[in-house]
Design a protein around this motif. Sequence first.
Motif, PDB file in Angstrom:
ATOM      1  N   ILE A  50       0.804  -1.214   0.018  1.00 11.95           N
ATOM      2  CA  ILE A  50      -0.017  -0.061  -0.037  1.00 11.95           C
ATOM      3  C   ILE A  50       0.962   1.306  -0.028  1.00 11.95           C
ATOM      4  O   ILE A  50       0.490   2.280  -0.861  1.00 11.95           O
ATOM      5  N   GLU A  51       1.986   1.388   0.746  1.00 20.08           N
ATOM      6  CA  GLU A  51       2.788   2.622   0.767  1.00 20.08           C
ATOM      7  C   GLU A  51       3.394   2.626  -0.253  1.00 20.08           C
ATOM      8  O   GLU A  51       3.735   3.919  -0.816  1.00 20.08           O
ATOM      9  N   ALA A  52       3.832   1.753  -1.076  1.00 19.93           N
ATOM     10  CA  ALA A  52       4.372   1.913  -2.662  1.00 19.93           C
ATOM     11  C   ALA A  52       3.405   2.263  -3.287  1.00 19.93           C
ATOM     12  O   ALA A  52       3.824   3.278  -4.093  1.00 19.93           O
ATOM     13  N   ALA A  53       2.181   1.819  -3.496  1.00 22.81           N
ATOM     14  CA  ALA A  53       1.158   2.085  -4.313  1.00 22.81           C
ATOM     15  C   ALA A  53       0.970   3.876  -3.827  1.00 22.81           C
ATOM     16  O   ALA A  53       0.651   4.504  -4.826  1.00 22.81           O
ATOM     17  N   ALA A  54       0.577   4.112  -2.609  1.00 22.87           N
ATOM     18  CA  ALA A  54       0.677   5.739  -2.536  1.00 22.87           C
ATOM     19  C   ALA A  54       1.786   6.611  -3.075  1.00 22.87           C
ATOM     20  O   ALA A  54       1.245   7.587  -3.652  1.00 22.87           O
ATOM     21  N   MET A  55       2.944   6.150  -2.875  1.00 22.77           N
ATOM     22  CA  MET A  55       3.987   6.680  -3.634  1.00 22.77           C
ATOM     23  C   MET A  55       4.008   6.897  -5.012  1.00 22.77           C
ATOM     24  O   MET A  55       4.110   8.042  -5.565  1.00 22.77           O
ATOM     25  N   ARG A  56       3.542   5.753  -5.513  1.00 23.55           N
ATOM     26  CA  ARG A  56       3.472   5.763  -7.089  1.00 23.55           C
ATOM     27  C   ARG A  56       2.602   6.544  -7.603  1.00 23.55           C
ATOM     28  O   ARG A  56       2.611   7.145  -8.640  1.00 23.55           O
ATOM     29  N   GLU A  57       1.331   6.359  -7.079  1.00 19.60           N
ATOM     30  CA  GLU A  57      -0.099   7.315  -7.621  1.00 19.60           C
ATOM     31  C   GLU A  57       0.373   8.712  -7.194  1.00 19.60           C
ATOM     32  O   GLU A  57      -0.101   9.527  -8.013  1.00 19.60           O
ATOM     33  N   ALA A  58       0.954   9.213  -6.046  1.00 17.74           N
ATOM     34  CA  ALA A  58       1.303  10.666  -6.041  1.00 17.74           C
ATOM     35  C   ALA A  58       2.048  11.034  -7.155  1.00 17.74           C
ATOM     36  O   ALA A  58       2.005  12.199  -7.610  1.00 17.74           O
ATOM     37  N   ARG A  59       3.271  10.247  -7.496  1.00 14.40           N
ATOM     38  CA  ARG A  59       4.185  10.532  -8.594  1.00 14.40           C
ATOM     39  C   ARG A  59       3.436  10.485  -9.969  1.00 14.40           C
ATOM     40  O   ARG A  59       3.375  11.772 -10.610  1.00 14.40           O
ATOM     41  N   GLU A  60       2.469   9.645 -10.190  1.00 17.04           N
ATOM     42  CA  GLU A  60       1.696   9.295 -11.356  1.00 17.04           C
ATOM     43  C   GLU A  60       0.714  10.680 -11.690  1.00 17.04           C
ATOM     44  O   GLU A  60       0.439  11.065 -12.795  1.00 17.04           O
ATOM     45  N   GLU A  61      -0.025  11.231 -10.554  1.00 16.75           N
ATOM     46  CA  GLU A  61      -0.943  12.043 -10.692  1.00 16.75           C
ATOM     47  C   GLU A  61      -0.340  13.456 -10.348  1.00 16.75           C
ATOM     48  O   GLU A  61      -1.020  14.214 -11.106  1.00 16.75           O
TER      49      GLU A  61
END
Length: 152
Positions: A50-61
Amino acid sequence: MTKPETPLLAADIIIELNDRPGRPIVLIERRYPPLGWAIPGGFVDVGERIEAAAMREAREETALRVKLRALLGLYSDPARDPRGHTVSAVCVAEATGEPRAQDDARHLAIFAPEALPEPLAFDHARILDHFRRYRETGLITPLWSPDSLDNV
């Protein structure tokens, strides 16, 4: 054997910009339905933390590299997403720099937590209310009380 149906899992990120007065937050205006302003976030990929997904989504959006600070809570009301039952792990993060609308974001803007745009998508008004209380007190808001569990 058929695979059981389970809720989808999302990671949403409240991003505080620490290099600006008042530590405003970043919201995106969604490109796809349901429309409205939203906390950046998205679905967790299979095999992803989940924490990796949060950081990825922040970067992607938002094009920001974030540092996660806290787990604000899990939001699981089956009606919170009109597309289907989705559980969201909402993280509080900090970043510096200039955010840019990317990926699923039609627009991006910076807001003081007490002066938010409308409409907010999903249950993000409730989540951002919990965030404001967290920021004022440093305490995570209980998502339920012992009395409310009687109705479960």
